[in-house]
Design an enzyme around this catalytic site. Structure first.
Site, PDB file in Angstrom:
ATOM      1  N   ARG A  45      -3.651  -1.934  -2.320  1.00  0.00           N
ATOM      2  CA  ARG A  45      -2.329  -2.468  -1.962  1.00  0.00           C
ATOM      3  C   ARG A  45      -2.547  -3.900  -1.496  1.00  0.00           C
ATOM      4  NH1 ARG A  45      -4.015  -3.820   2.230  1.00  0.00           N
ATOM      5  NH2 ARG A  45      -1.917  -4.309   2.889  1.00  0.00           N
ATOM      6  N   GLY A  46      -1.458  -4.587  -1.168  1.00  0.00           N
ATOM      7  CA  GLY A  46      -1.577  -6.012  -0.846  1.00  0.00           C
ATOM      8  C   GLY A  46      -1.337  -6.798  -2.130  1.00  0.00           C
ATOM      9  N   ALA A  47      -0.458  -7.790  -2.054  1.00  0.00           N
ATOM     10  CA  ALA A  47       0.013  -8.450  -3.278  1.00  0.00           C
ATOM     11  C   ALA A  47      -1.108  -8.991  -4.184  1.00  0.00           C
ATOM     12  CB  ALA A  47       0.998  -9.553  -2.899  1.00  0.00           C
TER      13      ALA A  47
ATOM     14  N   ARG B  59       4.934  -0.989  -8.723  1.00  0.00           N
ATOM     15  CA  ARG B  59       5.507  -1.426  -7.437  1.00  0.00           C
ATOM     16  C   ARG B  59       6.379  -2.657  -7.691  1.00  0.00           C
ATOM     17  NH1 ARG B  59       1.883  -1.525  -2.254  1.00  0.00           N
ATOM     18  NH2 ARG B  59       3.944  -1.267  -1.345  1.00  0.00           N
TER      19      ARG B  59
ATOM     20  N   GLN C  37      -0.656  -0.048   8.184  1.00  0.00           N
ATOM     21  CA  GLN C  37      -1.710  -0.891   7.599  1.00  0.00           C
ATOM     22  C   GLN C  37      -2.401  -1.754   8.653  1.00  0.00           C
ATOM     23  OE1 GLN C  37       1.355  -0.491   6.288  1.00  0.00           O
ATOM     24  NE2 GLN C  37       1.390  -0.763   4.083  1.00  0.00           N
TER      25      GLN C  37
ATOM     26  N   ASP D 168       4.506 -10.896  -0.058  1.00  0.00           N
ATOM     27  CA  ASP D 168       4.471 -10.185  -1.342  1.00  0.00           C
ATOM     28  C   ASP D 168       5.239 -10.931  -2.416  1.00  0.00           C
ATOM     29  OD1 ASP D 168       4.181  -8.077   0.925  1.00  0.00           O
ATOM     30  OD2 ASP D 168       3.222  -7.286  -0.865  1.00  0.00           O
TER      31      ASP D 168
ATOM     32  N   ASN E 194       7.883  -9.925   2.970  1.00  0.00           N
ATOM     33  CA  ASN E 194       6.629  -9.347   3.453  1.00  0.00           C
ATOM     34  C   ASN E 194       6.941  -7.967   4.034  1.00  0.00           C
ATOM     35  OD1 ASN E 194       3.751  -9.660   3.875  1.00  0.00           O
ATOM     36  ND2 ASN E 194       4.191  -9.759   6.055  1.00  0.00           N
ATOM     37  N   LYS E 195       5.918  -7.294   4.478  1.00  0.00           N
ATOM     38  CA  LYS E 195       6.048  -5.927   4.995  1.00  0.00           C
ATOM     39  C   LYS E 195       7.200  -5.806   5.991  1.00  0.00           C
ATOM     40  CE  LYS E 195       4.187  -3.126   3.954  1.00  0.00           C
ATOM     41  NZ  LYS E 195       4.746  -2.272   2.877  1.00  0.00           N
TER      42      LYS E 195
HETATM   43  O1  MRU Z   1       2.790  -2.177   1.011  1.00  0.00           O
HETATM   44  P1  MRU Z   1       1.565  -3.044   1.068  1.00  0.00           P
HETATM   45  O2  MRU Z   1       0.510  -2.511   1.972  1.00  0.00           O
HETATM   46  O3  MRU Z   1       1.042  -3.375  -0.306  1.00  0.00           O
HETATM   47  O4  MRU Z   1       2.108  -4.382   1.717  1.00  0.00           O
HETATM   48  C1  MRU Z   1       1.230  -5.445   1.931  1.00  0.00           C
HETATM   49  C2  MRU Z   1       1.846  -6.554   2.682  1.00  0.00           C
HETATM   50  O5  MRU Z   1       3.000  -6.555   3.005  1.00  0.00           O
HETATM   51  C3  MRU Z   1       0.983  -7.741   2.904  1.00  0.00           C
HETATM   52  O6  MRU Z   1       1.319  -8.352   4.113  1.00  0.00           O
HETATM   53  C4  MRU Z   1       1.232  -8.702   1.760  1.00  0.00           C
HETATM   54  O7  MRU Z   1       0.903  -8.102   0.536  1.00  0.00           O
HETATM   55  C5  MRU Z   1       0.490  -9.947   1.909  1.00  0.00           C
HETATM   56  S1  MRU Z   1      -1.102  -9.668   1.333  1.00  0.00           S
HETATM   57  C6  MRU Z   1      -2.216 -10.714   1.356  1.00  0.00           C
END
Ligand code: MRU
Length: 364
Positions: free
Chosen positions: A53-55, A90, A202, A243, A253-254
């Site tokens: 996960r993470g963009a 996603r 996370q 993201d 973002n999250k």
């Molecule tokens: O749902 P996730 O865990 O994929 O969400 C990740 C985030 O929101 C991160 O903050 C975002 O991807 C930035 S990553 C470098």
């Protein structure tokens, strides 16, 4: 980054993209397990089920997923189907589409027999470039931390971060945490307040883990504690990832990021988003209206996963049976609450003009 004596990346291939390996993030922080991915379906599941996960890492995984699909069938039709399957995993992280479009262009411009090797090479290039971008983001954001440190006469610079935007969210280094690592490695006294980041935690399970592995001082806080700390002057700077960031500088973002930005603004604390340019969606101006927000299972809200007394992974219910829950996974922080956007090319003001100044090739 290092875990113990070993330098890790979150994703790598030992056979030019015929298969690839990822760190299984569903097992962290209790077990460091590697998951080998050999089919397109496995790659899609790994993204959808948040093994990765993470963009930026979602983008790199999709690139490797398309590469391995090309070893089975690299025809135009098969590539189009694989593209769509990965794209559907996603919806919010734009790096997914960015990586897939880049892969598709490279693959389709090659002869059929040459496609798998070219795809494997391009996926590797996408991963390597992400490392370089994140390293550069770290240089720019460490300069901000150094400046804050100079005003604190050696006392710790307190950073607040949300979710996990560290190396586990990327291929290496991270976005929001890249500057923390770079500053720490330069001997700057830095301490991170880590939001737990419900519902999937996370922050607690990934950010605290990777900061600890690198030796960076950090304190885990409940999401609801952040406003209080900001009000008390306990935070010098907020740095989060993204993201998807709109061309106007609105930052998705999250979920929960927006609340932190509001509290930071109210208390005069700088609030930065750190992201590679692959996270900018140049086609969207107004991020609040335009960025699709992923809605995830209600079960992530009504239940919590963790380690049981015998060391086993367990899921426990925290809401009354039958409780209805709603689980939007991201929110959008409007540009007016963002002090700056830290990219691989430098720090831009969160505005269309600021971003275009750093990326003039994107046109007017
Ligand atoms: O749902 P996730 O865990 O994929 O969400 C990740 C985030 O929101 C991160 O903050 C975002 O991807 C930035 S990553 C470098």
């Amino acid at each position: 980054m290092k875990i113990g004596e070993r330098h890790w990346r979150t994703i790598w291939s030992d056979d030019e993209g015929r298969s690839f390996n990822v760190i299984d993030q569903t097992k962290l922080p209790f077990e460091l397990a590697v998951c080998r991915i050999e089919t397109l379906d496995d790659a899609a599941c790994a993204i959808r089920d948040m093994v990765v996960r993470g963009a930026p890492l979602i983008g790199a995984t999709a690139a490797y997923g398309l590469a391995l699909a090309s070893y089975t069938d690299a025809s135009d039709g098969a590539m189009a189907a694989a593209f769509e399957k990965l794209l559907a995993t996603r919806p919010t992280a734009i790096n997914l589409r960015w990586a897939l479009e880049r892969m598709r262009e490279r693959i389709l411009s090659a002869r059929l027999q040459a496609r798998p090797a070219i795809a494997g090479l391009e996926a590797r290039r996408i991963a390597d470039e992400d490392v370089e971008c994140c390293r550069a983001i770290g240089v720019h954001s460490a300069a901000l931390l150094a400046e804050l440190s100079a005003h604190k006469a050696g006392a710790a610079v307190n950073v607040l971060t949300h979710c996990n935007a560290g190396w586990l969210a990327c291929v290496d280094w991270g976005t929001a945490l890249a500057g923390v690592y770079a500053a720490f490695d330069r001997g700057i006294n830095v301490h991170v307040y880590v939001d737990e980041t419900r519902p999937r935690n996370q922050g607690a399970s990934l950010t605290a883990y990777e900061l600890g592995a690198h030796g960076v001082a950090h304190t885990l806080i409940a999401d609801n504690a952040a406003g209080h700390l900001l009000q008390r002057g306990e935070v010098d700077i907020c740095i989060v990832g993204s993201d998807r960031t709109s061309a106007n500088g609105d930052v998705a973002n999250k979920i929960g990021t927006y609340n932190k930005a509001l509290a930071a603004k109210d208390n005069g604390v700088p609030f930065y988003a750190a992201l590679p340019s692959s996270t900018i969606d140049w086609a969207i101006g107004d991020g609040i209206a335009g960025i699709p927000i992923e809605e995830r299972s209600a079960r992530e809200v009504t239940h919590v996963r963790g380690r049981g007394a015998q060391g086993e992974l367990v899921e426990v219910q925290v809401a009354a049976p039958g409780t209805r829950a709603f689980n939007p996974a991201f929110d959008v922080t409007p540009a007016r609450l963002v002090s700056g956007i830290i990219t691989e090319r430098g720090i831009a003001s969160a505005s269309a003009a600021g971003l275009r100044q750093l990326y003039p090739e994107r046109g007017a």
